[in-house]
Write an enzyme that holds these catalytic residues in place. Sequence first.
Site, PDB file in Angstrom:
ATOM      1  N   HIS A 194      -1.371  13.681  99.119  1.00 53.31           N
ATOM      2  CA  HIS A 194      -1.834  14.602 100.153  1.00 53.31           C
ATOM      3  C   HIS A 194      -3.306  14.435 100.514  1.00 53.31           C
ATOM      4  O   HIS A 194      -3.700  14.676 101.646  1.00 53.31           O
ATOM      5  CB  HIS A 194      -1.471  16.032  99.761  1.00 53.31           C
ATOM      6  N   ARG A 292       6.176  20.022 110.351  1.00 51.78           N
ATOM      7  CA  ARG A 292       6.502  20.476 108.989  1.00 51.78           C
ATOM      8  C   ARG A 292       6.432  22.001 108.989  1.00 51.78           C
ATOM      9  O   ARG A 292       5.375  22.564 109.266  1.00 51.78           O
ATOM     10  CB  ARG A 292       5.496  19.922 107.981  1.00 51.78           C
ATOM     11  N   ASP A 441       8.539   9.314 101.308  1.00 50.42           N
ATOM     12  CA  ASP A 441       9.569   9.475 100.282  1.00 50.42           C
ATOM     13  C   ASP A 441      10.456   8.239 100.184  1.00 50.42           C
ATOM     14  O   ASP A 441      10.885   7.868  99.093  1.00 50.42           O
ATOM     15  CB  ASP A 441      10.403  10.734 100.570  1.00 50.42           C
ATOM     16  N   CYS A 488       8.110   8.853 110.845  1.00 50.14           N
ATOM     17  CA  CYS A 488       7.149   9.964 110.813  1.00 50.14           C
ATOM     18  C   CYS A 488       6.409  10.024 109.483  1.00 50.14           C
ATOM     19  O   CYS A 488       5.649  10.946 109.239  1.00 50.14           O
ATOM     20  CB  CYS A 488       7.834  11.291 111.100  1.00 50.14           C
TER      21      CYS A 488
HETATM   22  C1  PEP Z   1       7.937  11.486 104.323  1.00 49.91           C
HETATM   23  O1  PEP Z   1       8.451  11.632 103.214  1.00 49.91           O
HETATM   24  O2  PEP Z   1       7.589  10.376 104.779  1.00 49.91           O
HETATM   25  C2  PEP Z   1       7.647  12.649 105.161  1.00 49.91           C
HETATM   26  C3  PEP Z   1       7.216  12.510 106.397  1.00 49.91           C
HETATM   27  O3  PEP Z   1       7.822  13.886 104.598  1.00 49.91           O
HETATM   28  P1  PEP Z   1       6.749  14.584 103.607  1.00 49.91           P
HETATM   29  O4  PEP Z   1       5.522  13.708 103.569  1.00 49.91           O
HETATM   30  O5  PEP Z   1       6.501  15.934 104.184  1.00 49.91           O
HETATM   31  O6  PEP Z   1       7.510  14.604 102.326  1.00 49.91           O
HETATM   32 MG    MG Z   2       9.353  13.540 102.723  1.00 47.73          MG
END
Ligand code: PEP
Ligand code: MG
Length: 563
Positions: A194, A292, A441, A488
Amino acid sequence: MTTAVAAALTLRGFGVSPGRRVGVVARMPDAPPAPSPEPVAPGSDLGAAAAAVDHAAAQVRDALARAAEAATGEAADILAVTAAMAADPSLADEARRRVLETRVSPARAVWDAAELVAEQLRGLGGMFADRARDVQDVRDRIVAELLGLRAPGVPDPGHPFVLVARDLAPADTARLDPSTVRAIVTAGGGPTAHTAILARSLGIPCVVAVGGALDIVDGETVLVDGSTGEVVRHPSAEAIERASHARPRPTRLEHPGATADGHHVALLANVGDPAGAVAAADAGAEGVGLFRTEFGFLGRTAPPGIAEQVAAYTRVFAAFPGRRVVIRTLDAGADKPLPFVTADDEPNPALGVRGLRTSWSHPQVLDDQLAAIAQAAASSEAEVWVMAPMVATADEADAFVDRCSAHGLAQAGIMVEVPAAALRAGDLLESARFASLGTNDLTQYAMAADRELAGLAQLSTPWQPAVLSLVRLACAGGSARDRPVGVCGEAAADPVLAPVLVGLGVSSLSMTARALPDVGAVLASVTLDECRALAALALAQRTADGARSAVRAGLPVLDELGL
Ligand code: PEP
Ligand code: MG
């Protein structure tokens, strides 16, 4: 007299937010460790020890109030809240009582008293639970004052600086002021953690997982390259001169995304709340590729009501009349635990009941959210698409599409974040109308590498050929069903990777609004055939570094753009 000039020394990490900057280092002090619980020596002056708590608390309160006054915008608000927390006498009262009654040291008394207050706040839930983090922040500052350590948190040397830290909590990163922080270097963190996401959204060049970062000392000059991941200690005068003349990065996307031969690639924004949507529209985003929705749920003990959700979603949709807004249903679990839908005793939360899976046991939370989305969409001019996170199978995709359709939401899609979904995208896209690749992910699960772990950063990159193969397969599944497949995850914000993703068949890229101009400029420099050739080149490599270097060498525009 001659002065010894230290030779340049290049440290390497992972560039996660582009830009080349030079600056003087300010090190972020580590938070103090828990003080010893041993009672103070018999005969110690307990009255003086209790008074020390008051003195330290007053020092911290005054320093925070001064910092809040000097700061602007969100940072000023956050600091004002922390200063108010420090001014609240209940923490110092409880600590003083502990010193006098249990004979612990002033530092330990503050530590334990803060834990008690934080626990009570967490128990109250909602906004109060959020304040528990502020109490810990105040605790660390008072304990540091008592122990004669430097105040923890982001330093304020009074001039622009390069921030060097072991790691940054999201709250620290949110407090950074892009006008004084020239670049960020961390020893920890991964490319999709993050901190990286926030640094990119603030437009601050950032390199994470830098070996040797903690050897860098306060006051030295470093050159940080957030694209290549290099951090140069003792850079030469010539390198400093070159970096200081780097052109400022454009902050707005002026044209819709397209390759040099006019193949349209929608350049969309990732947003997390209504303010982010307005900022994304101002930055020229063609729409929203990932909204989100967790912001409305985090830090609460029960989900927000339908009316509250309708109000929030309406504000986001209103920023994009006539444009696409892809809203993602609640993605709880793993790095985003929510007590009312996720368990706290799963041995492997990343492989547990998260994302869409939480709706198996809590169907009402999803139904209420879909009802709110449908209501907000009905009264808005945005083209609302809905997608579910963490979908693995065709059964799940079918069930989600059915639920959406029961609420009158026709544009229902899936995120492809699980390798199983990428491998069999054609099956999932029989019912789902579109797919969006969550490469953060998808990379984590393809490489079996926790996205938050710095030690695994060399695995946690979408440049891994295995991840690129999964993207290709997902796109092939989409094209077999004539369904659009976008990206994304953070991969979409990498201007070097963007042409590769387009060459693999991706039709939209959704990213932090800051990245839009760079990605748009690189795409505009290549034709669709060149994107396909770059994709083939990347896929032909055996390693992530090999793929990145080969593609960089094939994109001369990167030098022109200073990327
Ligand atoms: C991802 O996993 O690429 C995604 C966009 O979702 P998050 O980063 O919110 O898990
Ligand atoms: Mg994700």
